[in-house]
Design a protein around this motif. Structure first.
Motif, short mmCIF file in Angstrom:
data_model
loop_
_atom_site.label_atom_id
_atom_site.label_comp_id
_atom_site.label_asym_id
_atom_site.label_seq_id
_atom_site.Cartn_x
_atom_site.Cartn_y
_atom_site.Cartn_z
N GLN A 8 0.83 -1.21 0.00
CA GLN A 8 0.00 0.00 0.00
C GLN A 8 0.86 1.26 0.00
OE1 GLN A 8 -2.69 -0.41 3.31
NE2 GLN A 8 -3.80 -2.14 2.39
N PHE A 9 1.94 1.21 0.77
CA PHE A 9 2.86 2.35 0.77
C PHE A 9 3.43 2.59 -0.63
CE2 PHE A 9 7.35 3.52 0.61
CZ PHE A 9 7.30 4.81 1.12
N LEU A 10 3.88 1.53 -1.30
CA LEU A 10 4.46 1.69 -2.63
C LEU A 10 3.43 2.18 -3.65
CD1 LEU A 10 6.85 -1.39 -2.94
CD2 LEU A 10 7.47 1.01 -2.73
N ALA A 11 2.20 1.68 -3.54
CA ALA A 11 1.16 2.15 -4.46
C ALA A 11 0.95 3.65 -4.32
CB ALA A 11 -0.15 1.40 -4.18
N LEU A 12 0.94 4.13 -3.09
CA LEU A 12 0.77 5.57 -2.88
C LEU A 12 2.03 6.34 -3.27
CD1 LEU A 12 -0.99 7.89 -1.90
CD2 LEU A 12 -0.17 7.44 0.43
N ALA A 13 3.19 5.77 -2.98
CA ALA A 13 4.46 6.44 -3.31
C ALA A 13 4.63 6.61 -4.81
CB ALA A 13 5.64 5.65 -2.74
N GLU A 14 4.09 5.68 -5.60
CA GLU A 14 4.25 5.74 -7.05
C GLU A 14 3.15 6.55 -7.72
OE1 GLU A 14 4.56 1.63 -8.06
OE2 GLU A 14 6.48 1.40 -7.00
N SER A 15 1.95 6.53 -7.17
CA SER A 15 0.85 7.28 -7.78
C SER A 15 0.70 8.68 -7.19
CB SER A 15 -0.47 6.53 -7.59
OG SER A 15 -0.83 6.48 -6.21
N LEU A 16 1.10 8.84 -5.90
CA LEU A 16 0.96 10.11 -5.18
C LEU A 16 -0.48 10.63 -5.26
CD1 LEU A 16 4.30 11.92 -6.15
CD2 LEU A 16 3.76 10.65 -4.05
N HIS A 17 -1.39 9.66 -5.17
CA HIS A 17 -2.82 10.00 -5.27
C HIS A 17 -3.60 8.92 -4.49
CE1 HIS A 17 -6.76 10.79 -7.03
NE2 HIS A 17 -6.27 11.93 -7.50
N SER A 56 3.11 14.16 -1.54
CA SER A 56 4.50 14.03 -1.97
C SER A 56 5.30 13.26 -0.93
CB SER A 56 5.13 15.40 -2.21
OG SER A 56 5.15 16.16 -1.01
N LEU A 57 6.33 12.58 -1.37
CA LEU A 57 7.20 11.83 -0.48
C LEU A 57 8.15 12.77 0.25
CD1 LEU A 57 8.18 8.73 -2.63
CD2 LEU A 57 7.13 8.62 -0.37
N THR A 58 8.35 12.53 1.52
CA THR A 58 9.38 13.25 2.26
C THR A 58 10.73 12.59 1.94
OG1 THR A 58 9.24 11.79 4.18
CG2 THR A 58 7.74 13.71 4.11
N PRO A 59 11.85 13.22 2.30
CA PRO A 59 13.15 12.58 2.10
C PRO A 59 13.23 11.20 2.77
CG PRO A 59 13.47 14.91 2.55
CD PRO A 59 12.01 14.63 2.74
N LYS A 60 12.67 11.08 3.99
CA LYS A 60 12.66 9.78 4.65
C LYS A 60 11.71 8.81 3.95
CE LYS A 60 14.15 11.48 9.15
NZ LYS A 60 13.85 11.65 10.59
#
Length: 294
Positions: A8-17, A56-60
């Protein structure tokens, strides 16, 4: 092991939506938001900056994205090593390619692959061809069908599927068509001719080099993101374009453009499958790669 939080994290990290990611993960946006918050609480860091307009993704978050991809990849490897005796592979692969490549190459590949490996789910993502290799390098995708660049990035394996010439195309009926007759055209013949070009990519690089080698610069009418858009604009009489022959052969507008005879010809596309070499240790990816070799 519950791998859903990472997926789920990766899905959000890649779509940012959140809505798109929730559809991919088959959960509601509110459930996804709650699960991401729980993951952040467990880690003690903020992974996403989010407001009413954007995510958007933070640096961490970017560092955790790399970990999540590697963790899921390693899980696939150890899982299949442990259950190797069952004789059947299970899991999912993500594949990226253009729409043209999906029905020109991928259909035939999958029609042979699926009966042999029914337990492997293929997640297909389509879009403009230019970011295909970058999506593999950044591990957004497991595999991609792409044109081979002149200099293959380190750590990337490439297996050729086909060769597609790059063709100069012009509208069939227009003043432009009358100006460019059927003779073999040289770079000087394009003086003052409007060009419809890709914004970036291999075809654009080779065309720019073709003009520069002869001390000329293209008269750019428009720059577009995809090859299909070039065929469309050329068919309407806006200018001359350059596209891979495979795109032209599969275009519904092919009858509204003509191929120009140009000398010297541009170096053709080598179309193939690419993957990170380190990922060939993954049994699922190795099976797909071997299928193509055979």
């Amino acid at each position: 092991m519950d791998l859903r939080p990472l997926k789920q994290f990766l899905a959000l990290a890649e779509s940012l939506h959140f809505n798109r990611a929730s559809l991919i993960c088959h959960v509601s946006p509110s459930t996804l938001s709650r699960n991401i918050k729980q993951l952040e609480d467990q880690l003690g860091v903020t992974l996403f900056e989010r407001n009413n307009r954007s995510v958007s993704l933070t640096p961490k978050g970017k560092r955790f994205q790399a970990y999540a991809r590697e963790a899921l990849s390693q899980w696939d490897i150890i899982h299949h090593e442990l259950v190797a005796g069952t004789g059947e592979l299970h899991g999912s692969l993500s594949v990226y390619c253009s729409v043209t490549a999906s029905y020109s190459f991928l259909y035939e590949i999958l029609s042979q692959f699926r009966p042999r490996y029914p337990g492997i789910e293929i997640k297909l993502h389509t879009g403009d061809p230019e970011p295909a290799i970058q999506r593999v390098l950044t591990e957004q995708e497991d595999l991609a069908i792409a044109a081979r660049p002149d200099n293959l990035p380190a750590g990337l394996a490439f297996q050729q599927i086909a060769v597609s010439p790059l063709r100069f195309i012009a509208p069939v009926e227009s003043r432009l068509a009358e100006t460019l007759n059927a003779k073999s055209l040289l770079v000087d013949d394009f003086e003052g001719i409007p060009m419809i070009l890709q914004e970036q990519g291999i075809a654009r690089q080779r065309l720019d080099a073709w003009f520069q080698a002869n001390g000329r610069h293209p008269e750019i009418y428009a720059q577009v993101a995809g090859n299909e858009a070039i065929v469309s604009m050329v068919s309407l009489g806006f200018g001359v374009g350059v596209v891979p022959e495979i795109v032209l052969n599969n275009s519904p507008l092919a009858g509204k453009v003509q191929v120009l005879t140009v000398s010297p010809e541009l170096k053709p596309y080598q179309v193939g499958l690419c993957v990170l070499e380190k990922k060939l240790k993954n049994p699922l990816i190795a099976a797909f790669w071997q299928q193509l070799s055979e």
